[in-house]
Design a protein around this motif. Structure first.
Motif, PDB file in Angstrom:
ATOM      1  N   ARG A  69       0.758  -1.203   0.065  1.00 57.70           N
ATOM      2  CA  ARG A  69       0.074  -0.020  -0.033  1.00 57.70           C
ATOM      3  C   ARG A  69       0.955   1.371   0.069  1.00 57.70           C
ATOM      4  NH1 ARG A  69      -4.519   2.750   1.625  1.00 57.70           N
ATOM      5  NH2 ARG A  69      -3.924   4.351   3.085  1.00 57.70           N
ATOM      6  N   PHE A  71      -6.749   9.862  -0.146  1.00 59.90           N
ATOM      7  CA  PHE A  71      -7.640   8.932   0.133  1.00 59.90           C
ATOM      8  C   PHE A  71      -9.117   9.438  -0.250  1.00 59.90           C
ATOM      9  CE2 PHE A  71      -6.896  11.028   4.082  1.00 59.90           C
ATOM     10  CZ  PHE A  71      -8.217  11.432   4.553  1.00 59.90           C
ATOM     11  N   GLY A 121     -13.595   6.240   2.194  1.00 65.07           N
ATOM     12  CA  GLY A 121     -12.772   4.880   1.604  1.00 65.07           C
ATOM     13  C   GLY A 121     -11.543   4.318   2.333  1.00 65.07           C
ATOM     14  N   ASP A 122     -11.407   5.066   3.481  1.00 67.39           N
ATOM     15  CA  ASP A 122     -10.064   4.736   4.279  1.00 67.39           C
ATOM     16  C   ASP A 122     -10.165   5.394   5.590  1.00 67.39           C
ATOM     17  OD1 ASP A 122      -7.674   4.251   5.232  1.00 67.39           O
ATOM     18  OD2 ASP A 122      -6.443   4.792   3.232  1.00 67.39           O
ATOM     19  N   ASP A 148     -15.210   2.057   3.257  1.00 70.79           N
ATOM     20  CA  ASP A 148     -14.516   1.857   4.598  1.00 70.79           C
ATOM     21  C   ASP A 148     -14.768   3.246   5.426  1.00 70.79           C
ATOM     22  OD1 ASP A 148     -13.043   0.815   6.840  1.00 70.79           O
ATOM     23  OD2 ASP A 148     -10.966   1.661   6.041  1.00 70.79           O
ATOM     24  N   THR A 161     -14.409  -0.977  -5.841  1.00 74.02           N
ATOM     25  CA  THR A 161     -13.749  -0.614  -4.943  1.00 74.02           C
ATOM     26  C   THR A 161     -13.629   0.609  -4.665  1.00 74.02           C
ATOM     27  OG1 THR A 161     -12.457  -2.706  -5.308  1.00 74.02           O
ATOM     28  CG2 THR A 161     -11.381  -0.856  -3.921  1.00 74.02           C
ATOM     29  N   GLN A 201     -11.576   2.904  -3.434  1.00 70.51           N
ATOM     30  CA  GLN A 201     -10.184   3.227  -2.737  1.00 70.51           C
ATOM     31  C   GLN A 201      -9.387   3.849  -3.769  1.00 70.51           C
ATOM     32  OE1 GLN A 201      -8.854  -0.431  -0.758  1.00 70.51           O
ATOM     33  NE2 GLN A 201      -9.897   0.127   1.103  1.00 70.51           N
ATOM     34  N   PRO A 229      -8.239  -0.173  -7.799  1.00 69.29           N
ATOM     35  CA  PRO A 229      -8.711   1.029  -7.298  1.00 69.29           C
ATOM     36  C   PRO A 229      -8.555   2.290  -8.206  1.00 69.29           C
ATOM     37  CG  PRO A 229      -6.891  -0.236  -6.090  1.00 69.29           C
ATOM     38  CD  PRO A 229      -7.025  -0.887  -7.379  1.00 69.29           C
TER      39      PRO A 229
END
Length: 249
Positions: free
Chosen positions: A40, A86, A90-91, A145, A202, A204, A225
């Protein structure tokens, strides 16, 4: 307050000092949590490199802990704009890190909001779905997220609605960590409702361990992503330009 350039001019009496206002380009400090896995962190650096290659602004990265973020910001000499690397909702870890950034005592610094329900970003997500094998009529799960705040979840809800309108298919929201339903539960729900094929969109910007988890849940397809696609870079730089204008006002 704009910085001043000092220049020397020559006249009949000798040298004179001239003070001129200078438009300094604020440093862009890209912020995200990079502590969870090396893959990541590498992907975040690739995103930063893609932004820097445009040549619009100096770019620094703060992909670590709260202390590392604060140290990076304090080391910047001159104006700066802190930009989330981000997506809104999403994070969760990165959102918490960004919220702890302290630049309140700096007149030459500001922060932008994370990218959220922007039409061009959602359009790119549709492109990612098609590239992953999504077909008309397939169910779609938006994998997010979101953190504890309501704003992130509202952004995710708005993205799901926009995405559903674009693909003309139901879109369920599935969460990676703190909230229900989970991505796996959302996939199962769509299948119980008659969708044999279900794609995971997704939400992200970069690769990481979360994406590996999504690929293991048994969906028909999982999108890549969104970053560092040109539309993401364009939008990050547009945010930086808007922040630069605010600082110069």
């Amino acid at each position: 307050m704009k910085p001043l350039l000092i220049s020397l001019g020559i006249n009949e009496q000798g040298y004179s000092v001239v003070l001129e206002e200078a438009d300094m380009v604020p440093t862009m400090v890209l912020v995200a949590d990079g502590s969870r896995d090396a893959h990541r962190k590498e992907a975040l650096r690739d995103l930063a490199d893609a932004v820097a290659e445009r040549g619009e602004a100096p770019v620094l990265t703060a992909f670590g802990t709260r202390a590392e973020l604060q140290a990076t910001v304090e080391a910047v000499d001159g104006p700066l704009v802190a930009v989330p690397a981000f997506l809104a909702g999403g994070d969760m870890a990165s959102a918490q890190l960004f919220a702890e950034l302290n630049i309140a005592d700096r007149f030459d610094a500001c922060a932008t909001a994370p990218l959220g329900a922007v039409p061009s970003i959602v359009a790119k997500l549709v492109g990612r779905l098609r590239a992953a094998g999504w077909r008309s009529g397939d169910g779609v799960v938006l994998a997010a997220d979101a953190g504890p705040g309501n704003d992130d979840r509202r952004q995710v809800t708005d993205v799901a609605r926009m995405l559903s309108r674009r693909v003309q298919a139901p879109v369920q929201i599935g969460y990676l960590n703190a909230w229900a339903p989970s991505v796996s539960d959302a996939v199962d729900r769509l299948r119980r409702n008659g969708h044999q094929r279900v794609a995971v969109a997704t939400w992200q910007l970069v690769e990481g361990a979360d994406l590996d988890r999504l690929r293991d849940i048994g969906a028909t397809s999982v999108t890549a992503p969104l970053g560092p696609s040109p539309v993401v870079i364009d939008t990050l730089l547009a945010q930086h330009r808007a922040a630069k204008a605010r600082l110069a006002a």
